[in-house]
Design a protein around this motif. Structure first.
Motif, PDB file in Angstrom:
ATOM      1  N   GLN A  24      -0.080  74.045  17.573  1.00 18.46           N
ATOM      2  CA  GLN A  24       0.424  74.688  18.789  1.00 18.46           C
ATOM      3  C   GLN A  24      -0.756  75.095  19.673  1.00 18.46           C
ATOM      4  O   GLN A  24      -0.718  74.908  20.884  1.00 18.46           O
ATOM      5  N   ALA A  76       2.874  67.621  25.023  1.00 18.66           N
ATOM      6  CA  ALA A  76       3.919  68.433  25.647  1.00 18.66           C
ATOM      7  C   ALA A  76       5.191  68.434  24.811  1.00 18.66           C
ATOM      8  O   ALA A  76       5.834  69.471  24.636  1.00 18.66           O
ATOM      9  N   ALA A  77       5.559  67.263  24.290  1.00 15.41           N
ATOM     10  CA  ALA A  77       6.781  67.160  23.479  1.00 15.41           C
ATOM     11  C   ALA A  77       6.649  68.003  22.207  1.00 15.41           C
ATOM     12  O   ALA A  77       7.559  68.765  21.856  1.00 15.41           O
ATOM     13  N   HIS A  79       4.505  70.526  21.649  1.00 15.12           N
ATOM     14  CA  HIS A  79       4.320  71.931  22.001  1.00 15.12           C
ATOM     15  C   HIS A  79       5.667  72.592  22.311  1.00 15.12           C
ATOM     16  O   HIS A  79       5.929  73.716  21.861  1.00 15.12           O
ATOM     17  N   LEU A  80       6.506  71.903  23.064  1.00 18.85           N
ATOM     18  CA  LEU A  80       7.836  72.440  23.382  1.00 18.85           C
ATOM     19  C   LEU A  80       8.675  72.586  22.124  1.00 18.85           C
ATOM     20  O   LEU A  80       9.246  73.650  21.859  1.00 18.85           O
ATOM     21  N   ALA A  81       8.779  71.519  21.346  1.00 19.89           N
ATOM     22  CA  ALA A  81       9.641  71.543  20.160  1.00 19.89           C
ATOM     23  C   ALA A  81       9.143  72.553  19.135  1.00 19.89           C
ATOM     24  O   ALA A  81       9.943  73.298  18.542  1.00 19.89           O
ATOM     25  N   GLY A  83       7.370  75.194  19.765  1.00 24.19           N
ATOM     26  CA  GLY A  83       7.621  76.514  20.345  1.00 24.19           C
ATOM     27  C   GLY A  83       9.068  76.941  20.159  1.00 24.19           C
ATOM     28  O   GLY A  83       9.345  78.105  19.853  1.00 24.19           O
ATOM     29  N   LEU A  84       9.998  76.005  20.345  1.00 20.91           N
ATOM     30  CA  LEU A  84      11.413  76.323  20.108  1.00 20.91           C
ATOM     31  C   LEU A  84      11.649  76.705  18.652  1.00 20.91           C
ATOM     32  O   LEU A  84      12.382  77.656  18.353  1.00 20.91           O
ATOM     33  N   CYS A 107      14.046  70.107  15.715  1.00 21.83           N
ATOM     34  CA  CYS A 107      13.053  70.283  16.775  1.00 21.83           C
ATOM     35  C   CYS A 107      12.091  69.105  16.838  1.00 21.83           C
ATOM     36  O   CYS A 107      11.731  68.648  17.927  1.00 21.83           O
ATOM     37  N   ALA A 111      11.348  66.465  19.766  1.00 20.51           N
ATOM     38  CA  ALA A 111      10.003  66.084  20.226  1.00 20.51           C
ATOM     39  C   ALA A 111       9.872  64.570  20.321  1.00 20.51           C
ATOM     40  O   ALA A 111       9.330  64.047  21.304  1.00 20.51           O
TER      41      ALA A 111
END
Length: 170
Positions: A24, A76-77, A79-81, A83-84, A107, A111
């Motif tokens: 992350q 980005a994919a 990091h978003l997943a 983070g969720l 998640c 991603a």
């Protein structure tokens, strides 16, 4: 700040949570660089709006730029997943080991889906993307135009539906 302040211990405790924490932070730093590169390549490139597609397609044809974009999309994919998943764990939405594992898999599936969509968009600039949502292709400049068939004329009078009968009022 968070990425540089955090203490990574993945080599002492090689668990999924530690790797997620470390990745992350790494993807956060990578995204910062990617966003700066993207802004430089698009917003600050002094390219007129009507020429931006051509400019991006030209950029994507450079393997170094395409690799940078694919790595940025992947970062980005993830990091978003991730983070969720972290939010779901921290807020107690998923608390048990099984639910955390299932949330992790969902998640990471998200991603992968986001990465595939982004990569498809990048390759679409080169005309190599998968186009599954378009129903009709617009005619290209080199494709011959197909004319619509001429209407068929008939000498017979057109059929007219009979007028409905008035209903008596009660």
């Amino acid at each position: 700040y968070l990425a540089l302040k955090g203490k990574n211990n993945v080599f002492q405790y090689s668990t999924r949570a530690n790797w997620s924490y470390t990745l992350q932070r790494i993807t956060g730093l990578g995204l910062f660089a990617f966003i700066l590169m993207h802004l430089y390549h698009t917003r600050f490139a002094n390219v007129p709006t009507d020429q931006m597609f051509h400019h991006m397609a030209e950029g994507y044809s450079n393997p170094l730029i395409m690799t940078g974009y694919l790595l940025g999309i992947a970062a980005a994919a993830f990091h978003l997943a991730n983070g969720l998943w972290g939010v779901a764990c921290a807020w107690g939405i998923v608390a048990g080991e099984k639910s955390m594992d299932m949330a992790w898999k969902l998640c990471m599936g998200l991603a992968v889906g986001i990465f595939l969509m982004g990569a498809n968009a990048a390759f679409g600039f080169l005309g190599k993307g998968v186009d599954i949502f378009q129903h009709e292709k617009a005619p290209s400049a080199t494709a011959p135009m197909v004319e619509a068939p001429a209407p068929v004329s008939s000498t017979a009078a057109p059929a007219v539906a009979p007028a409905p009968k008035a209903q008596p009022k009660h």
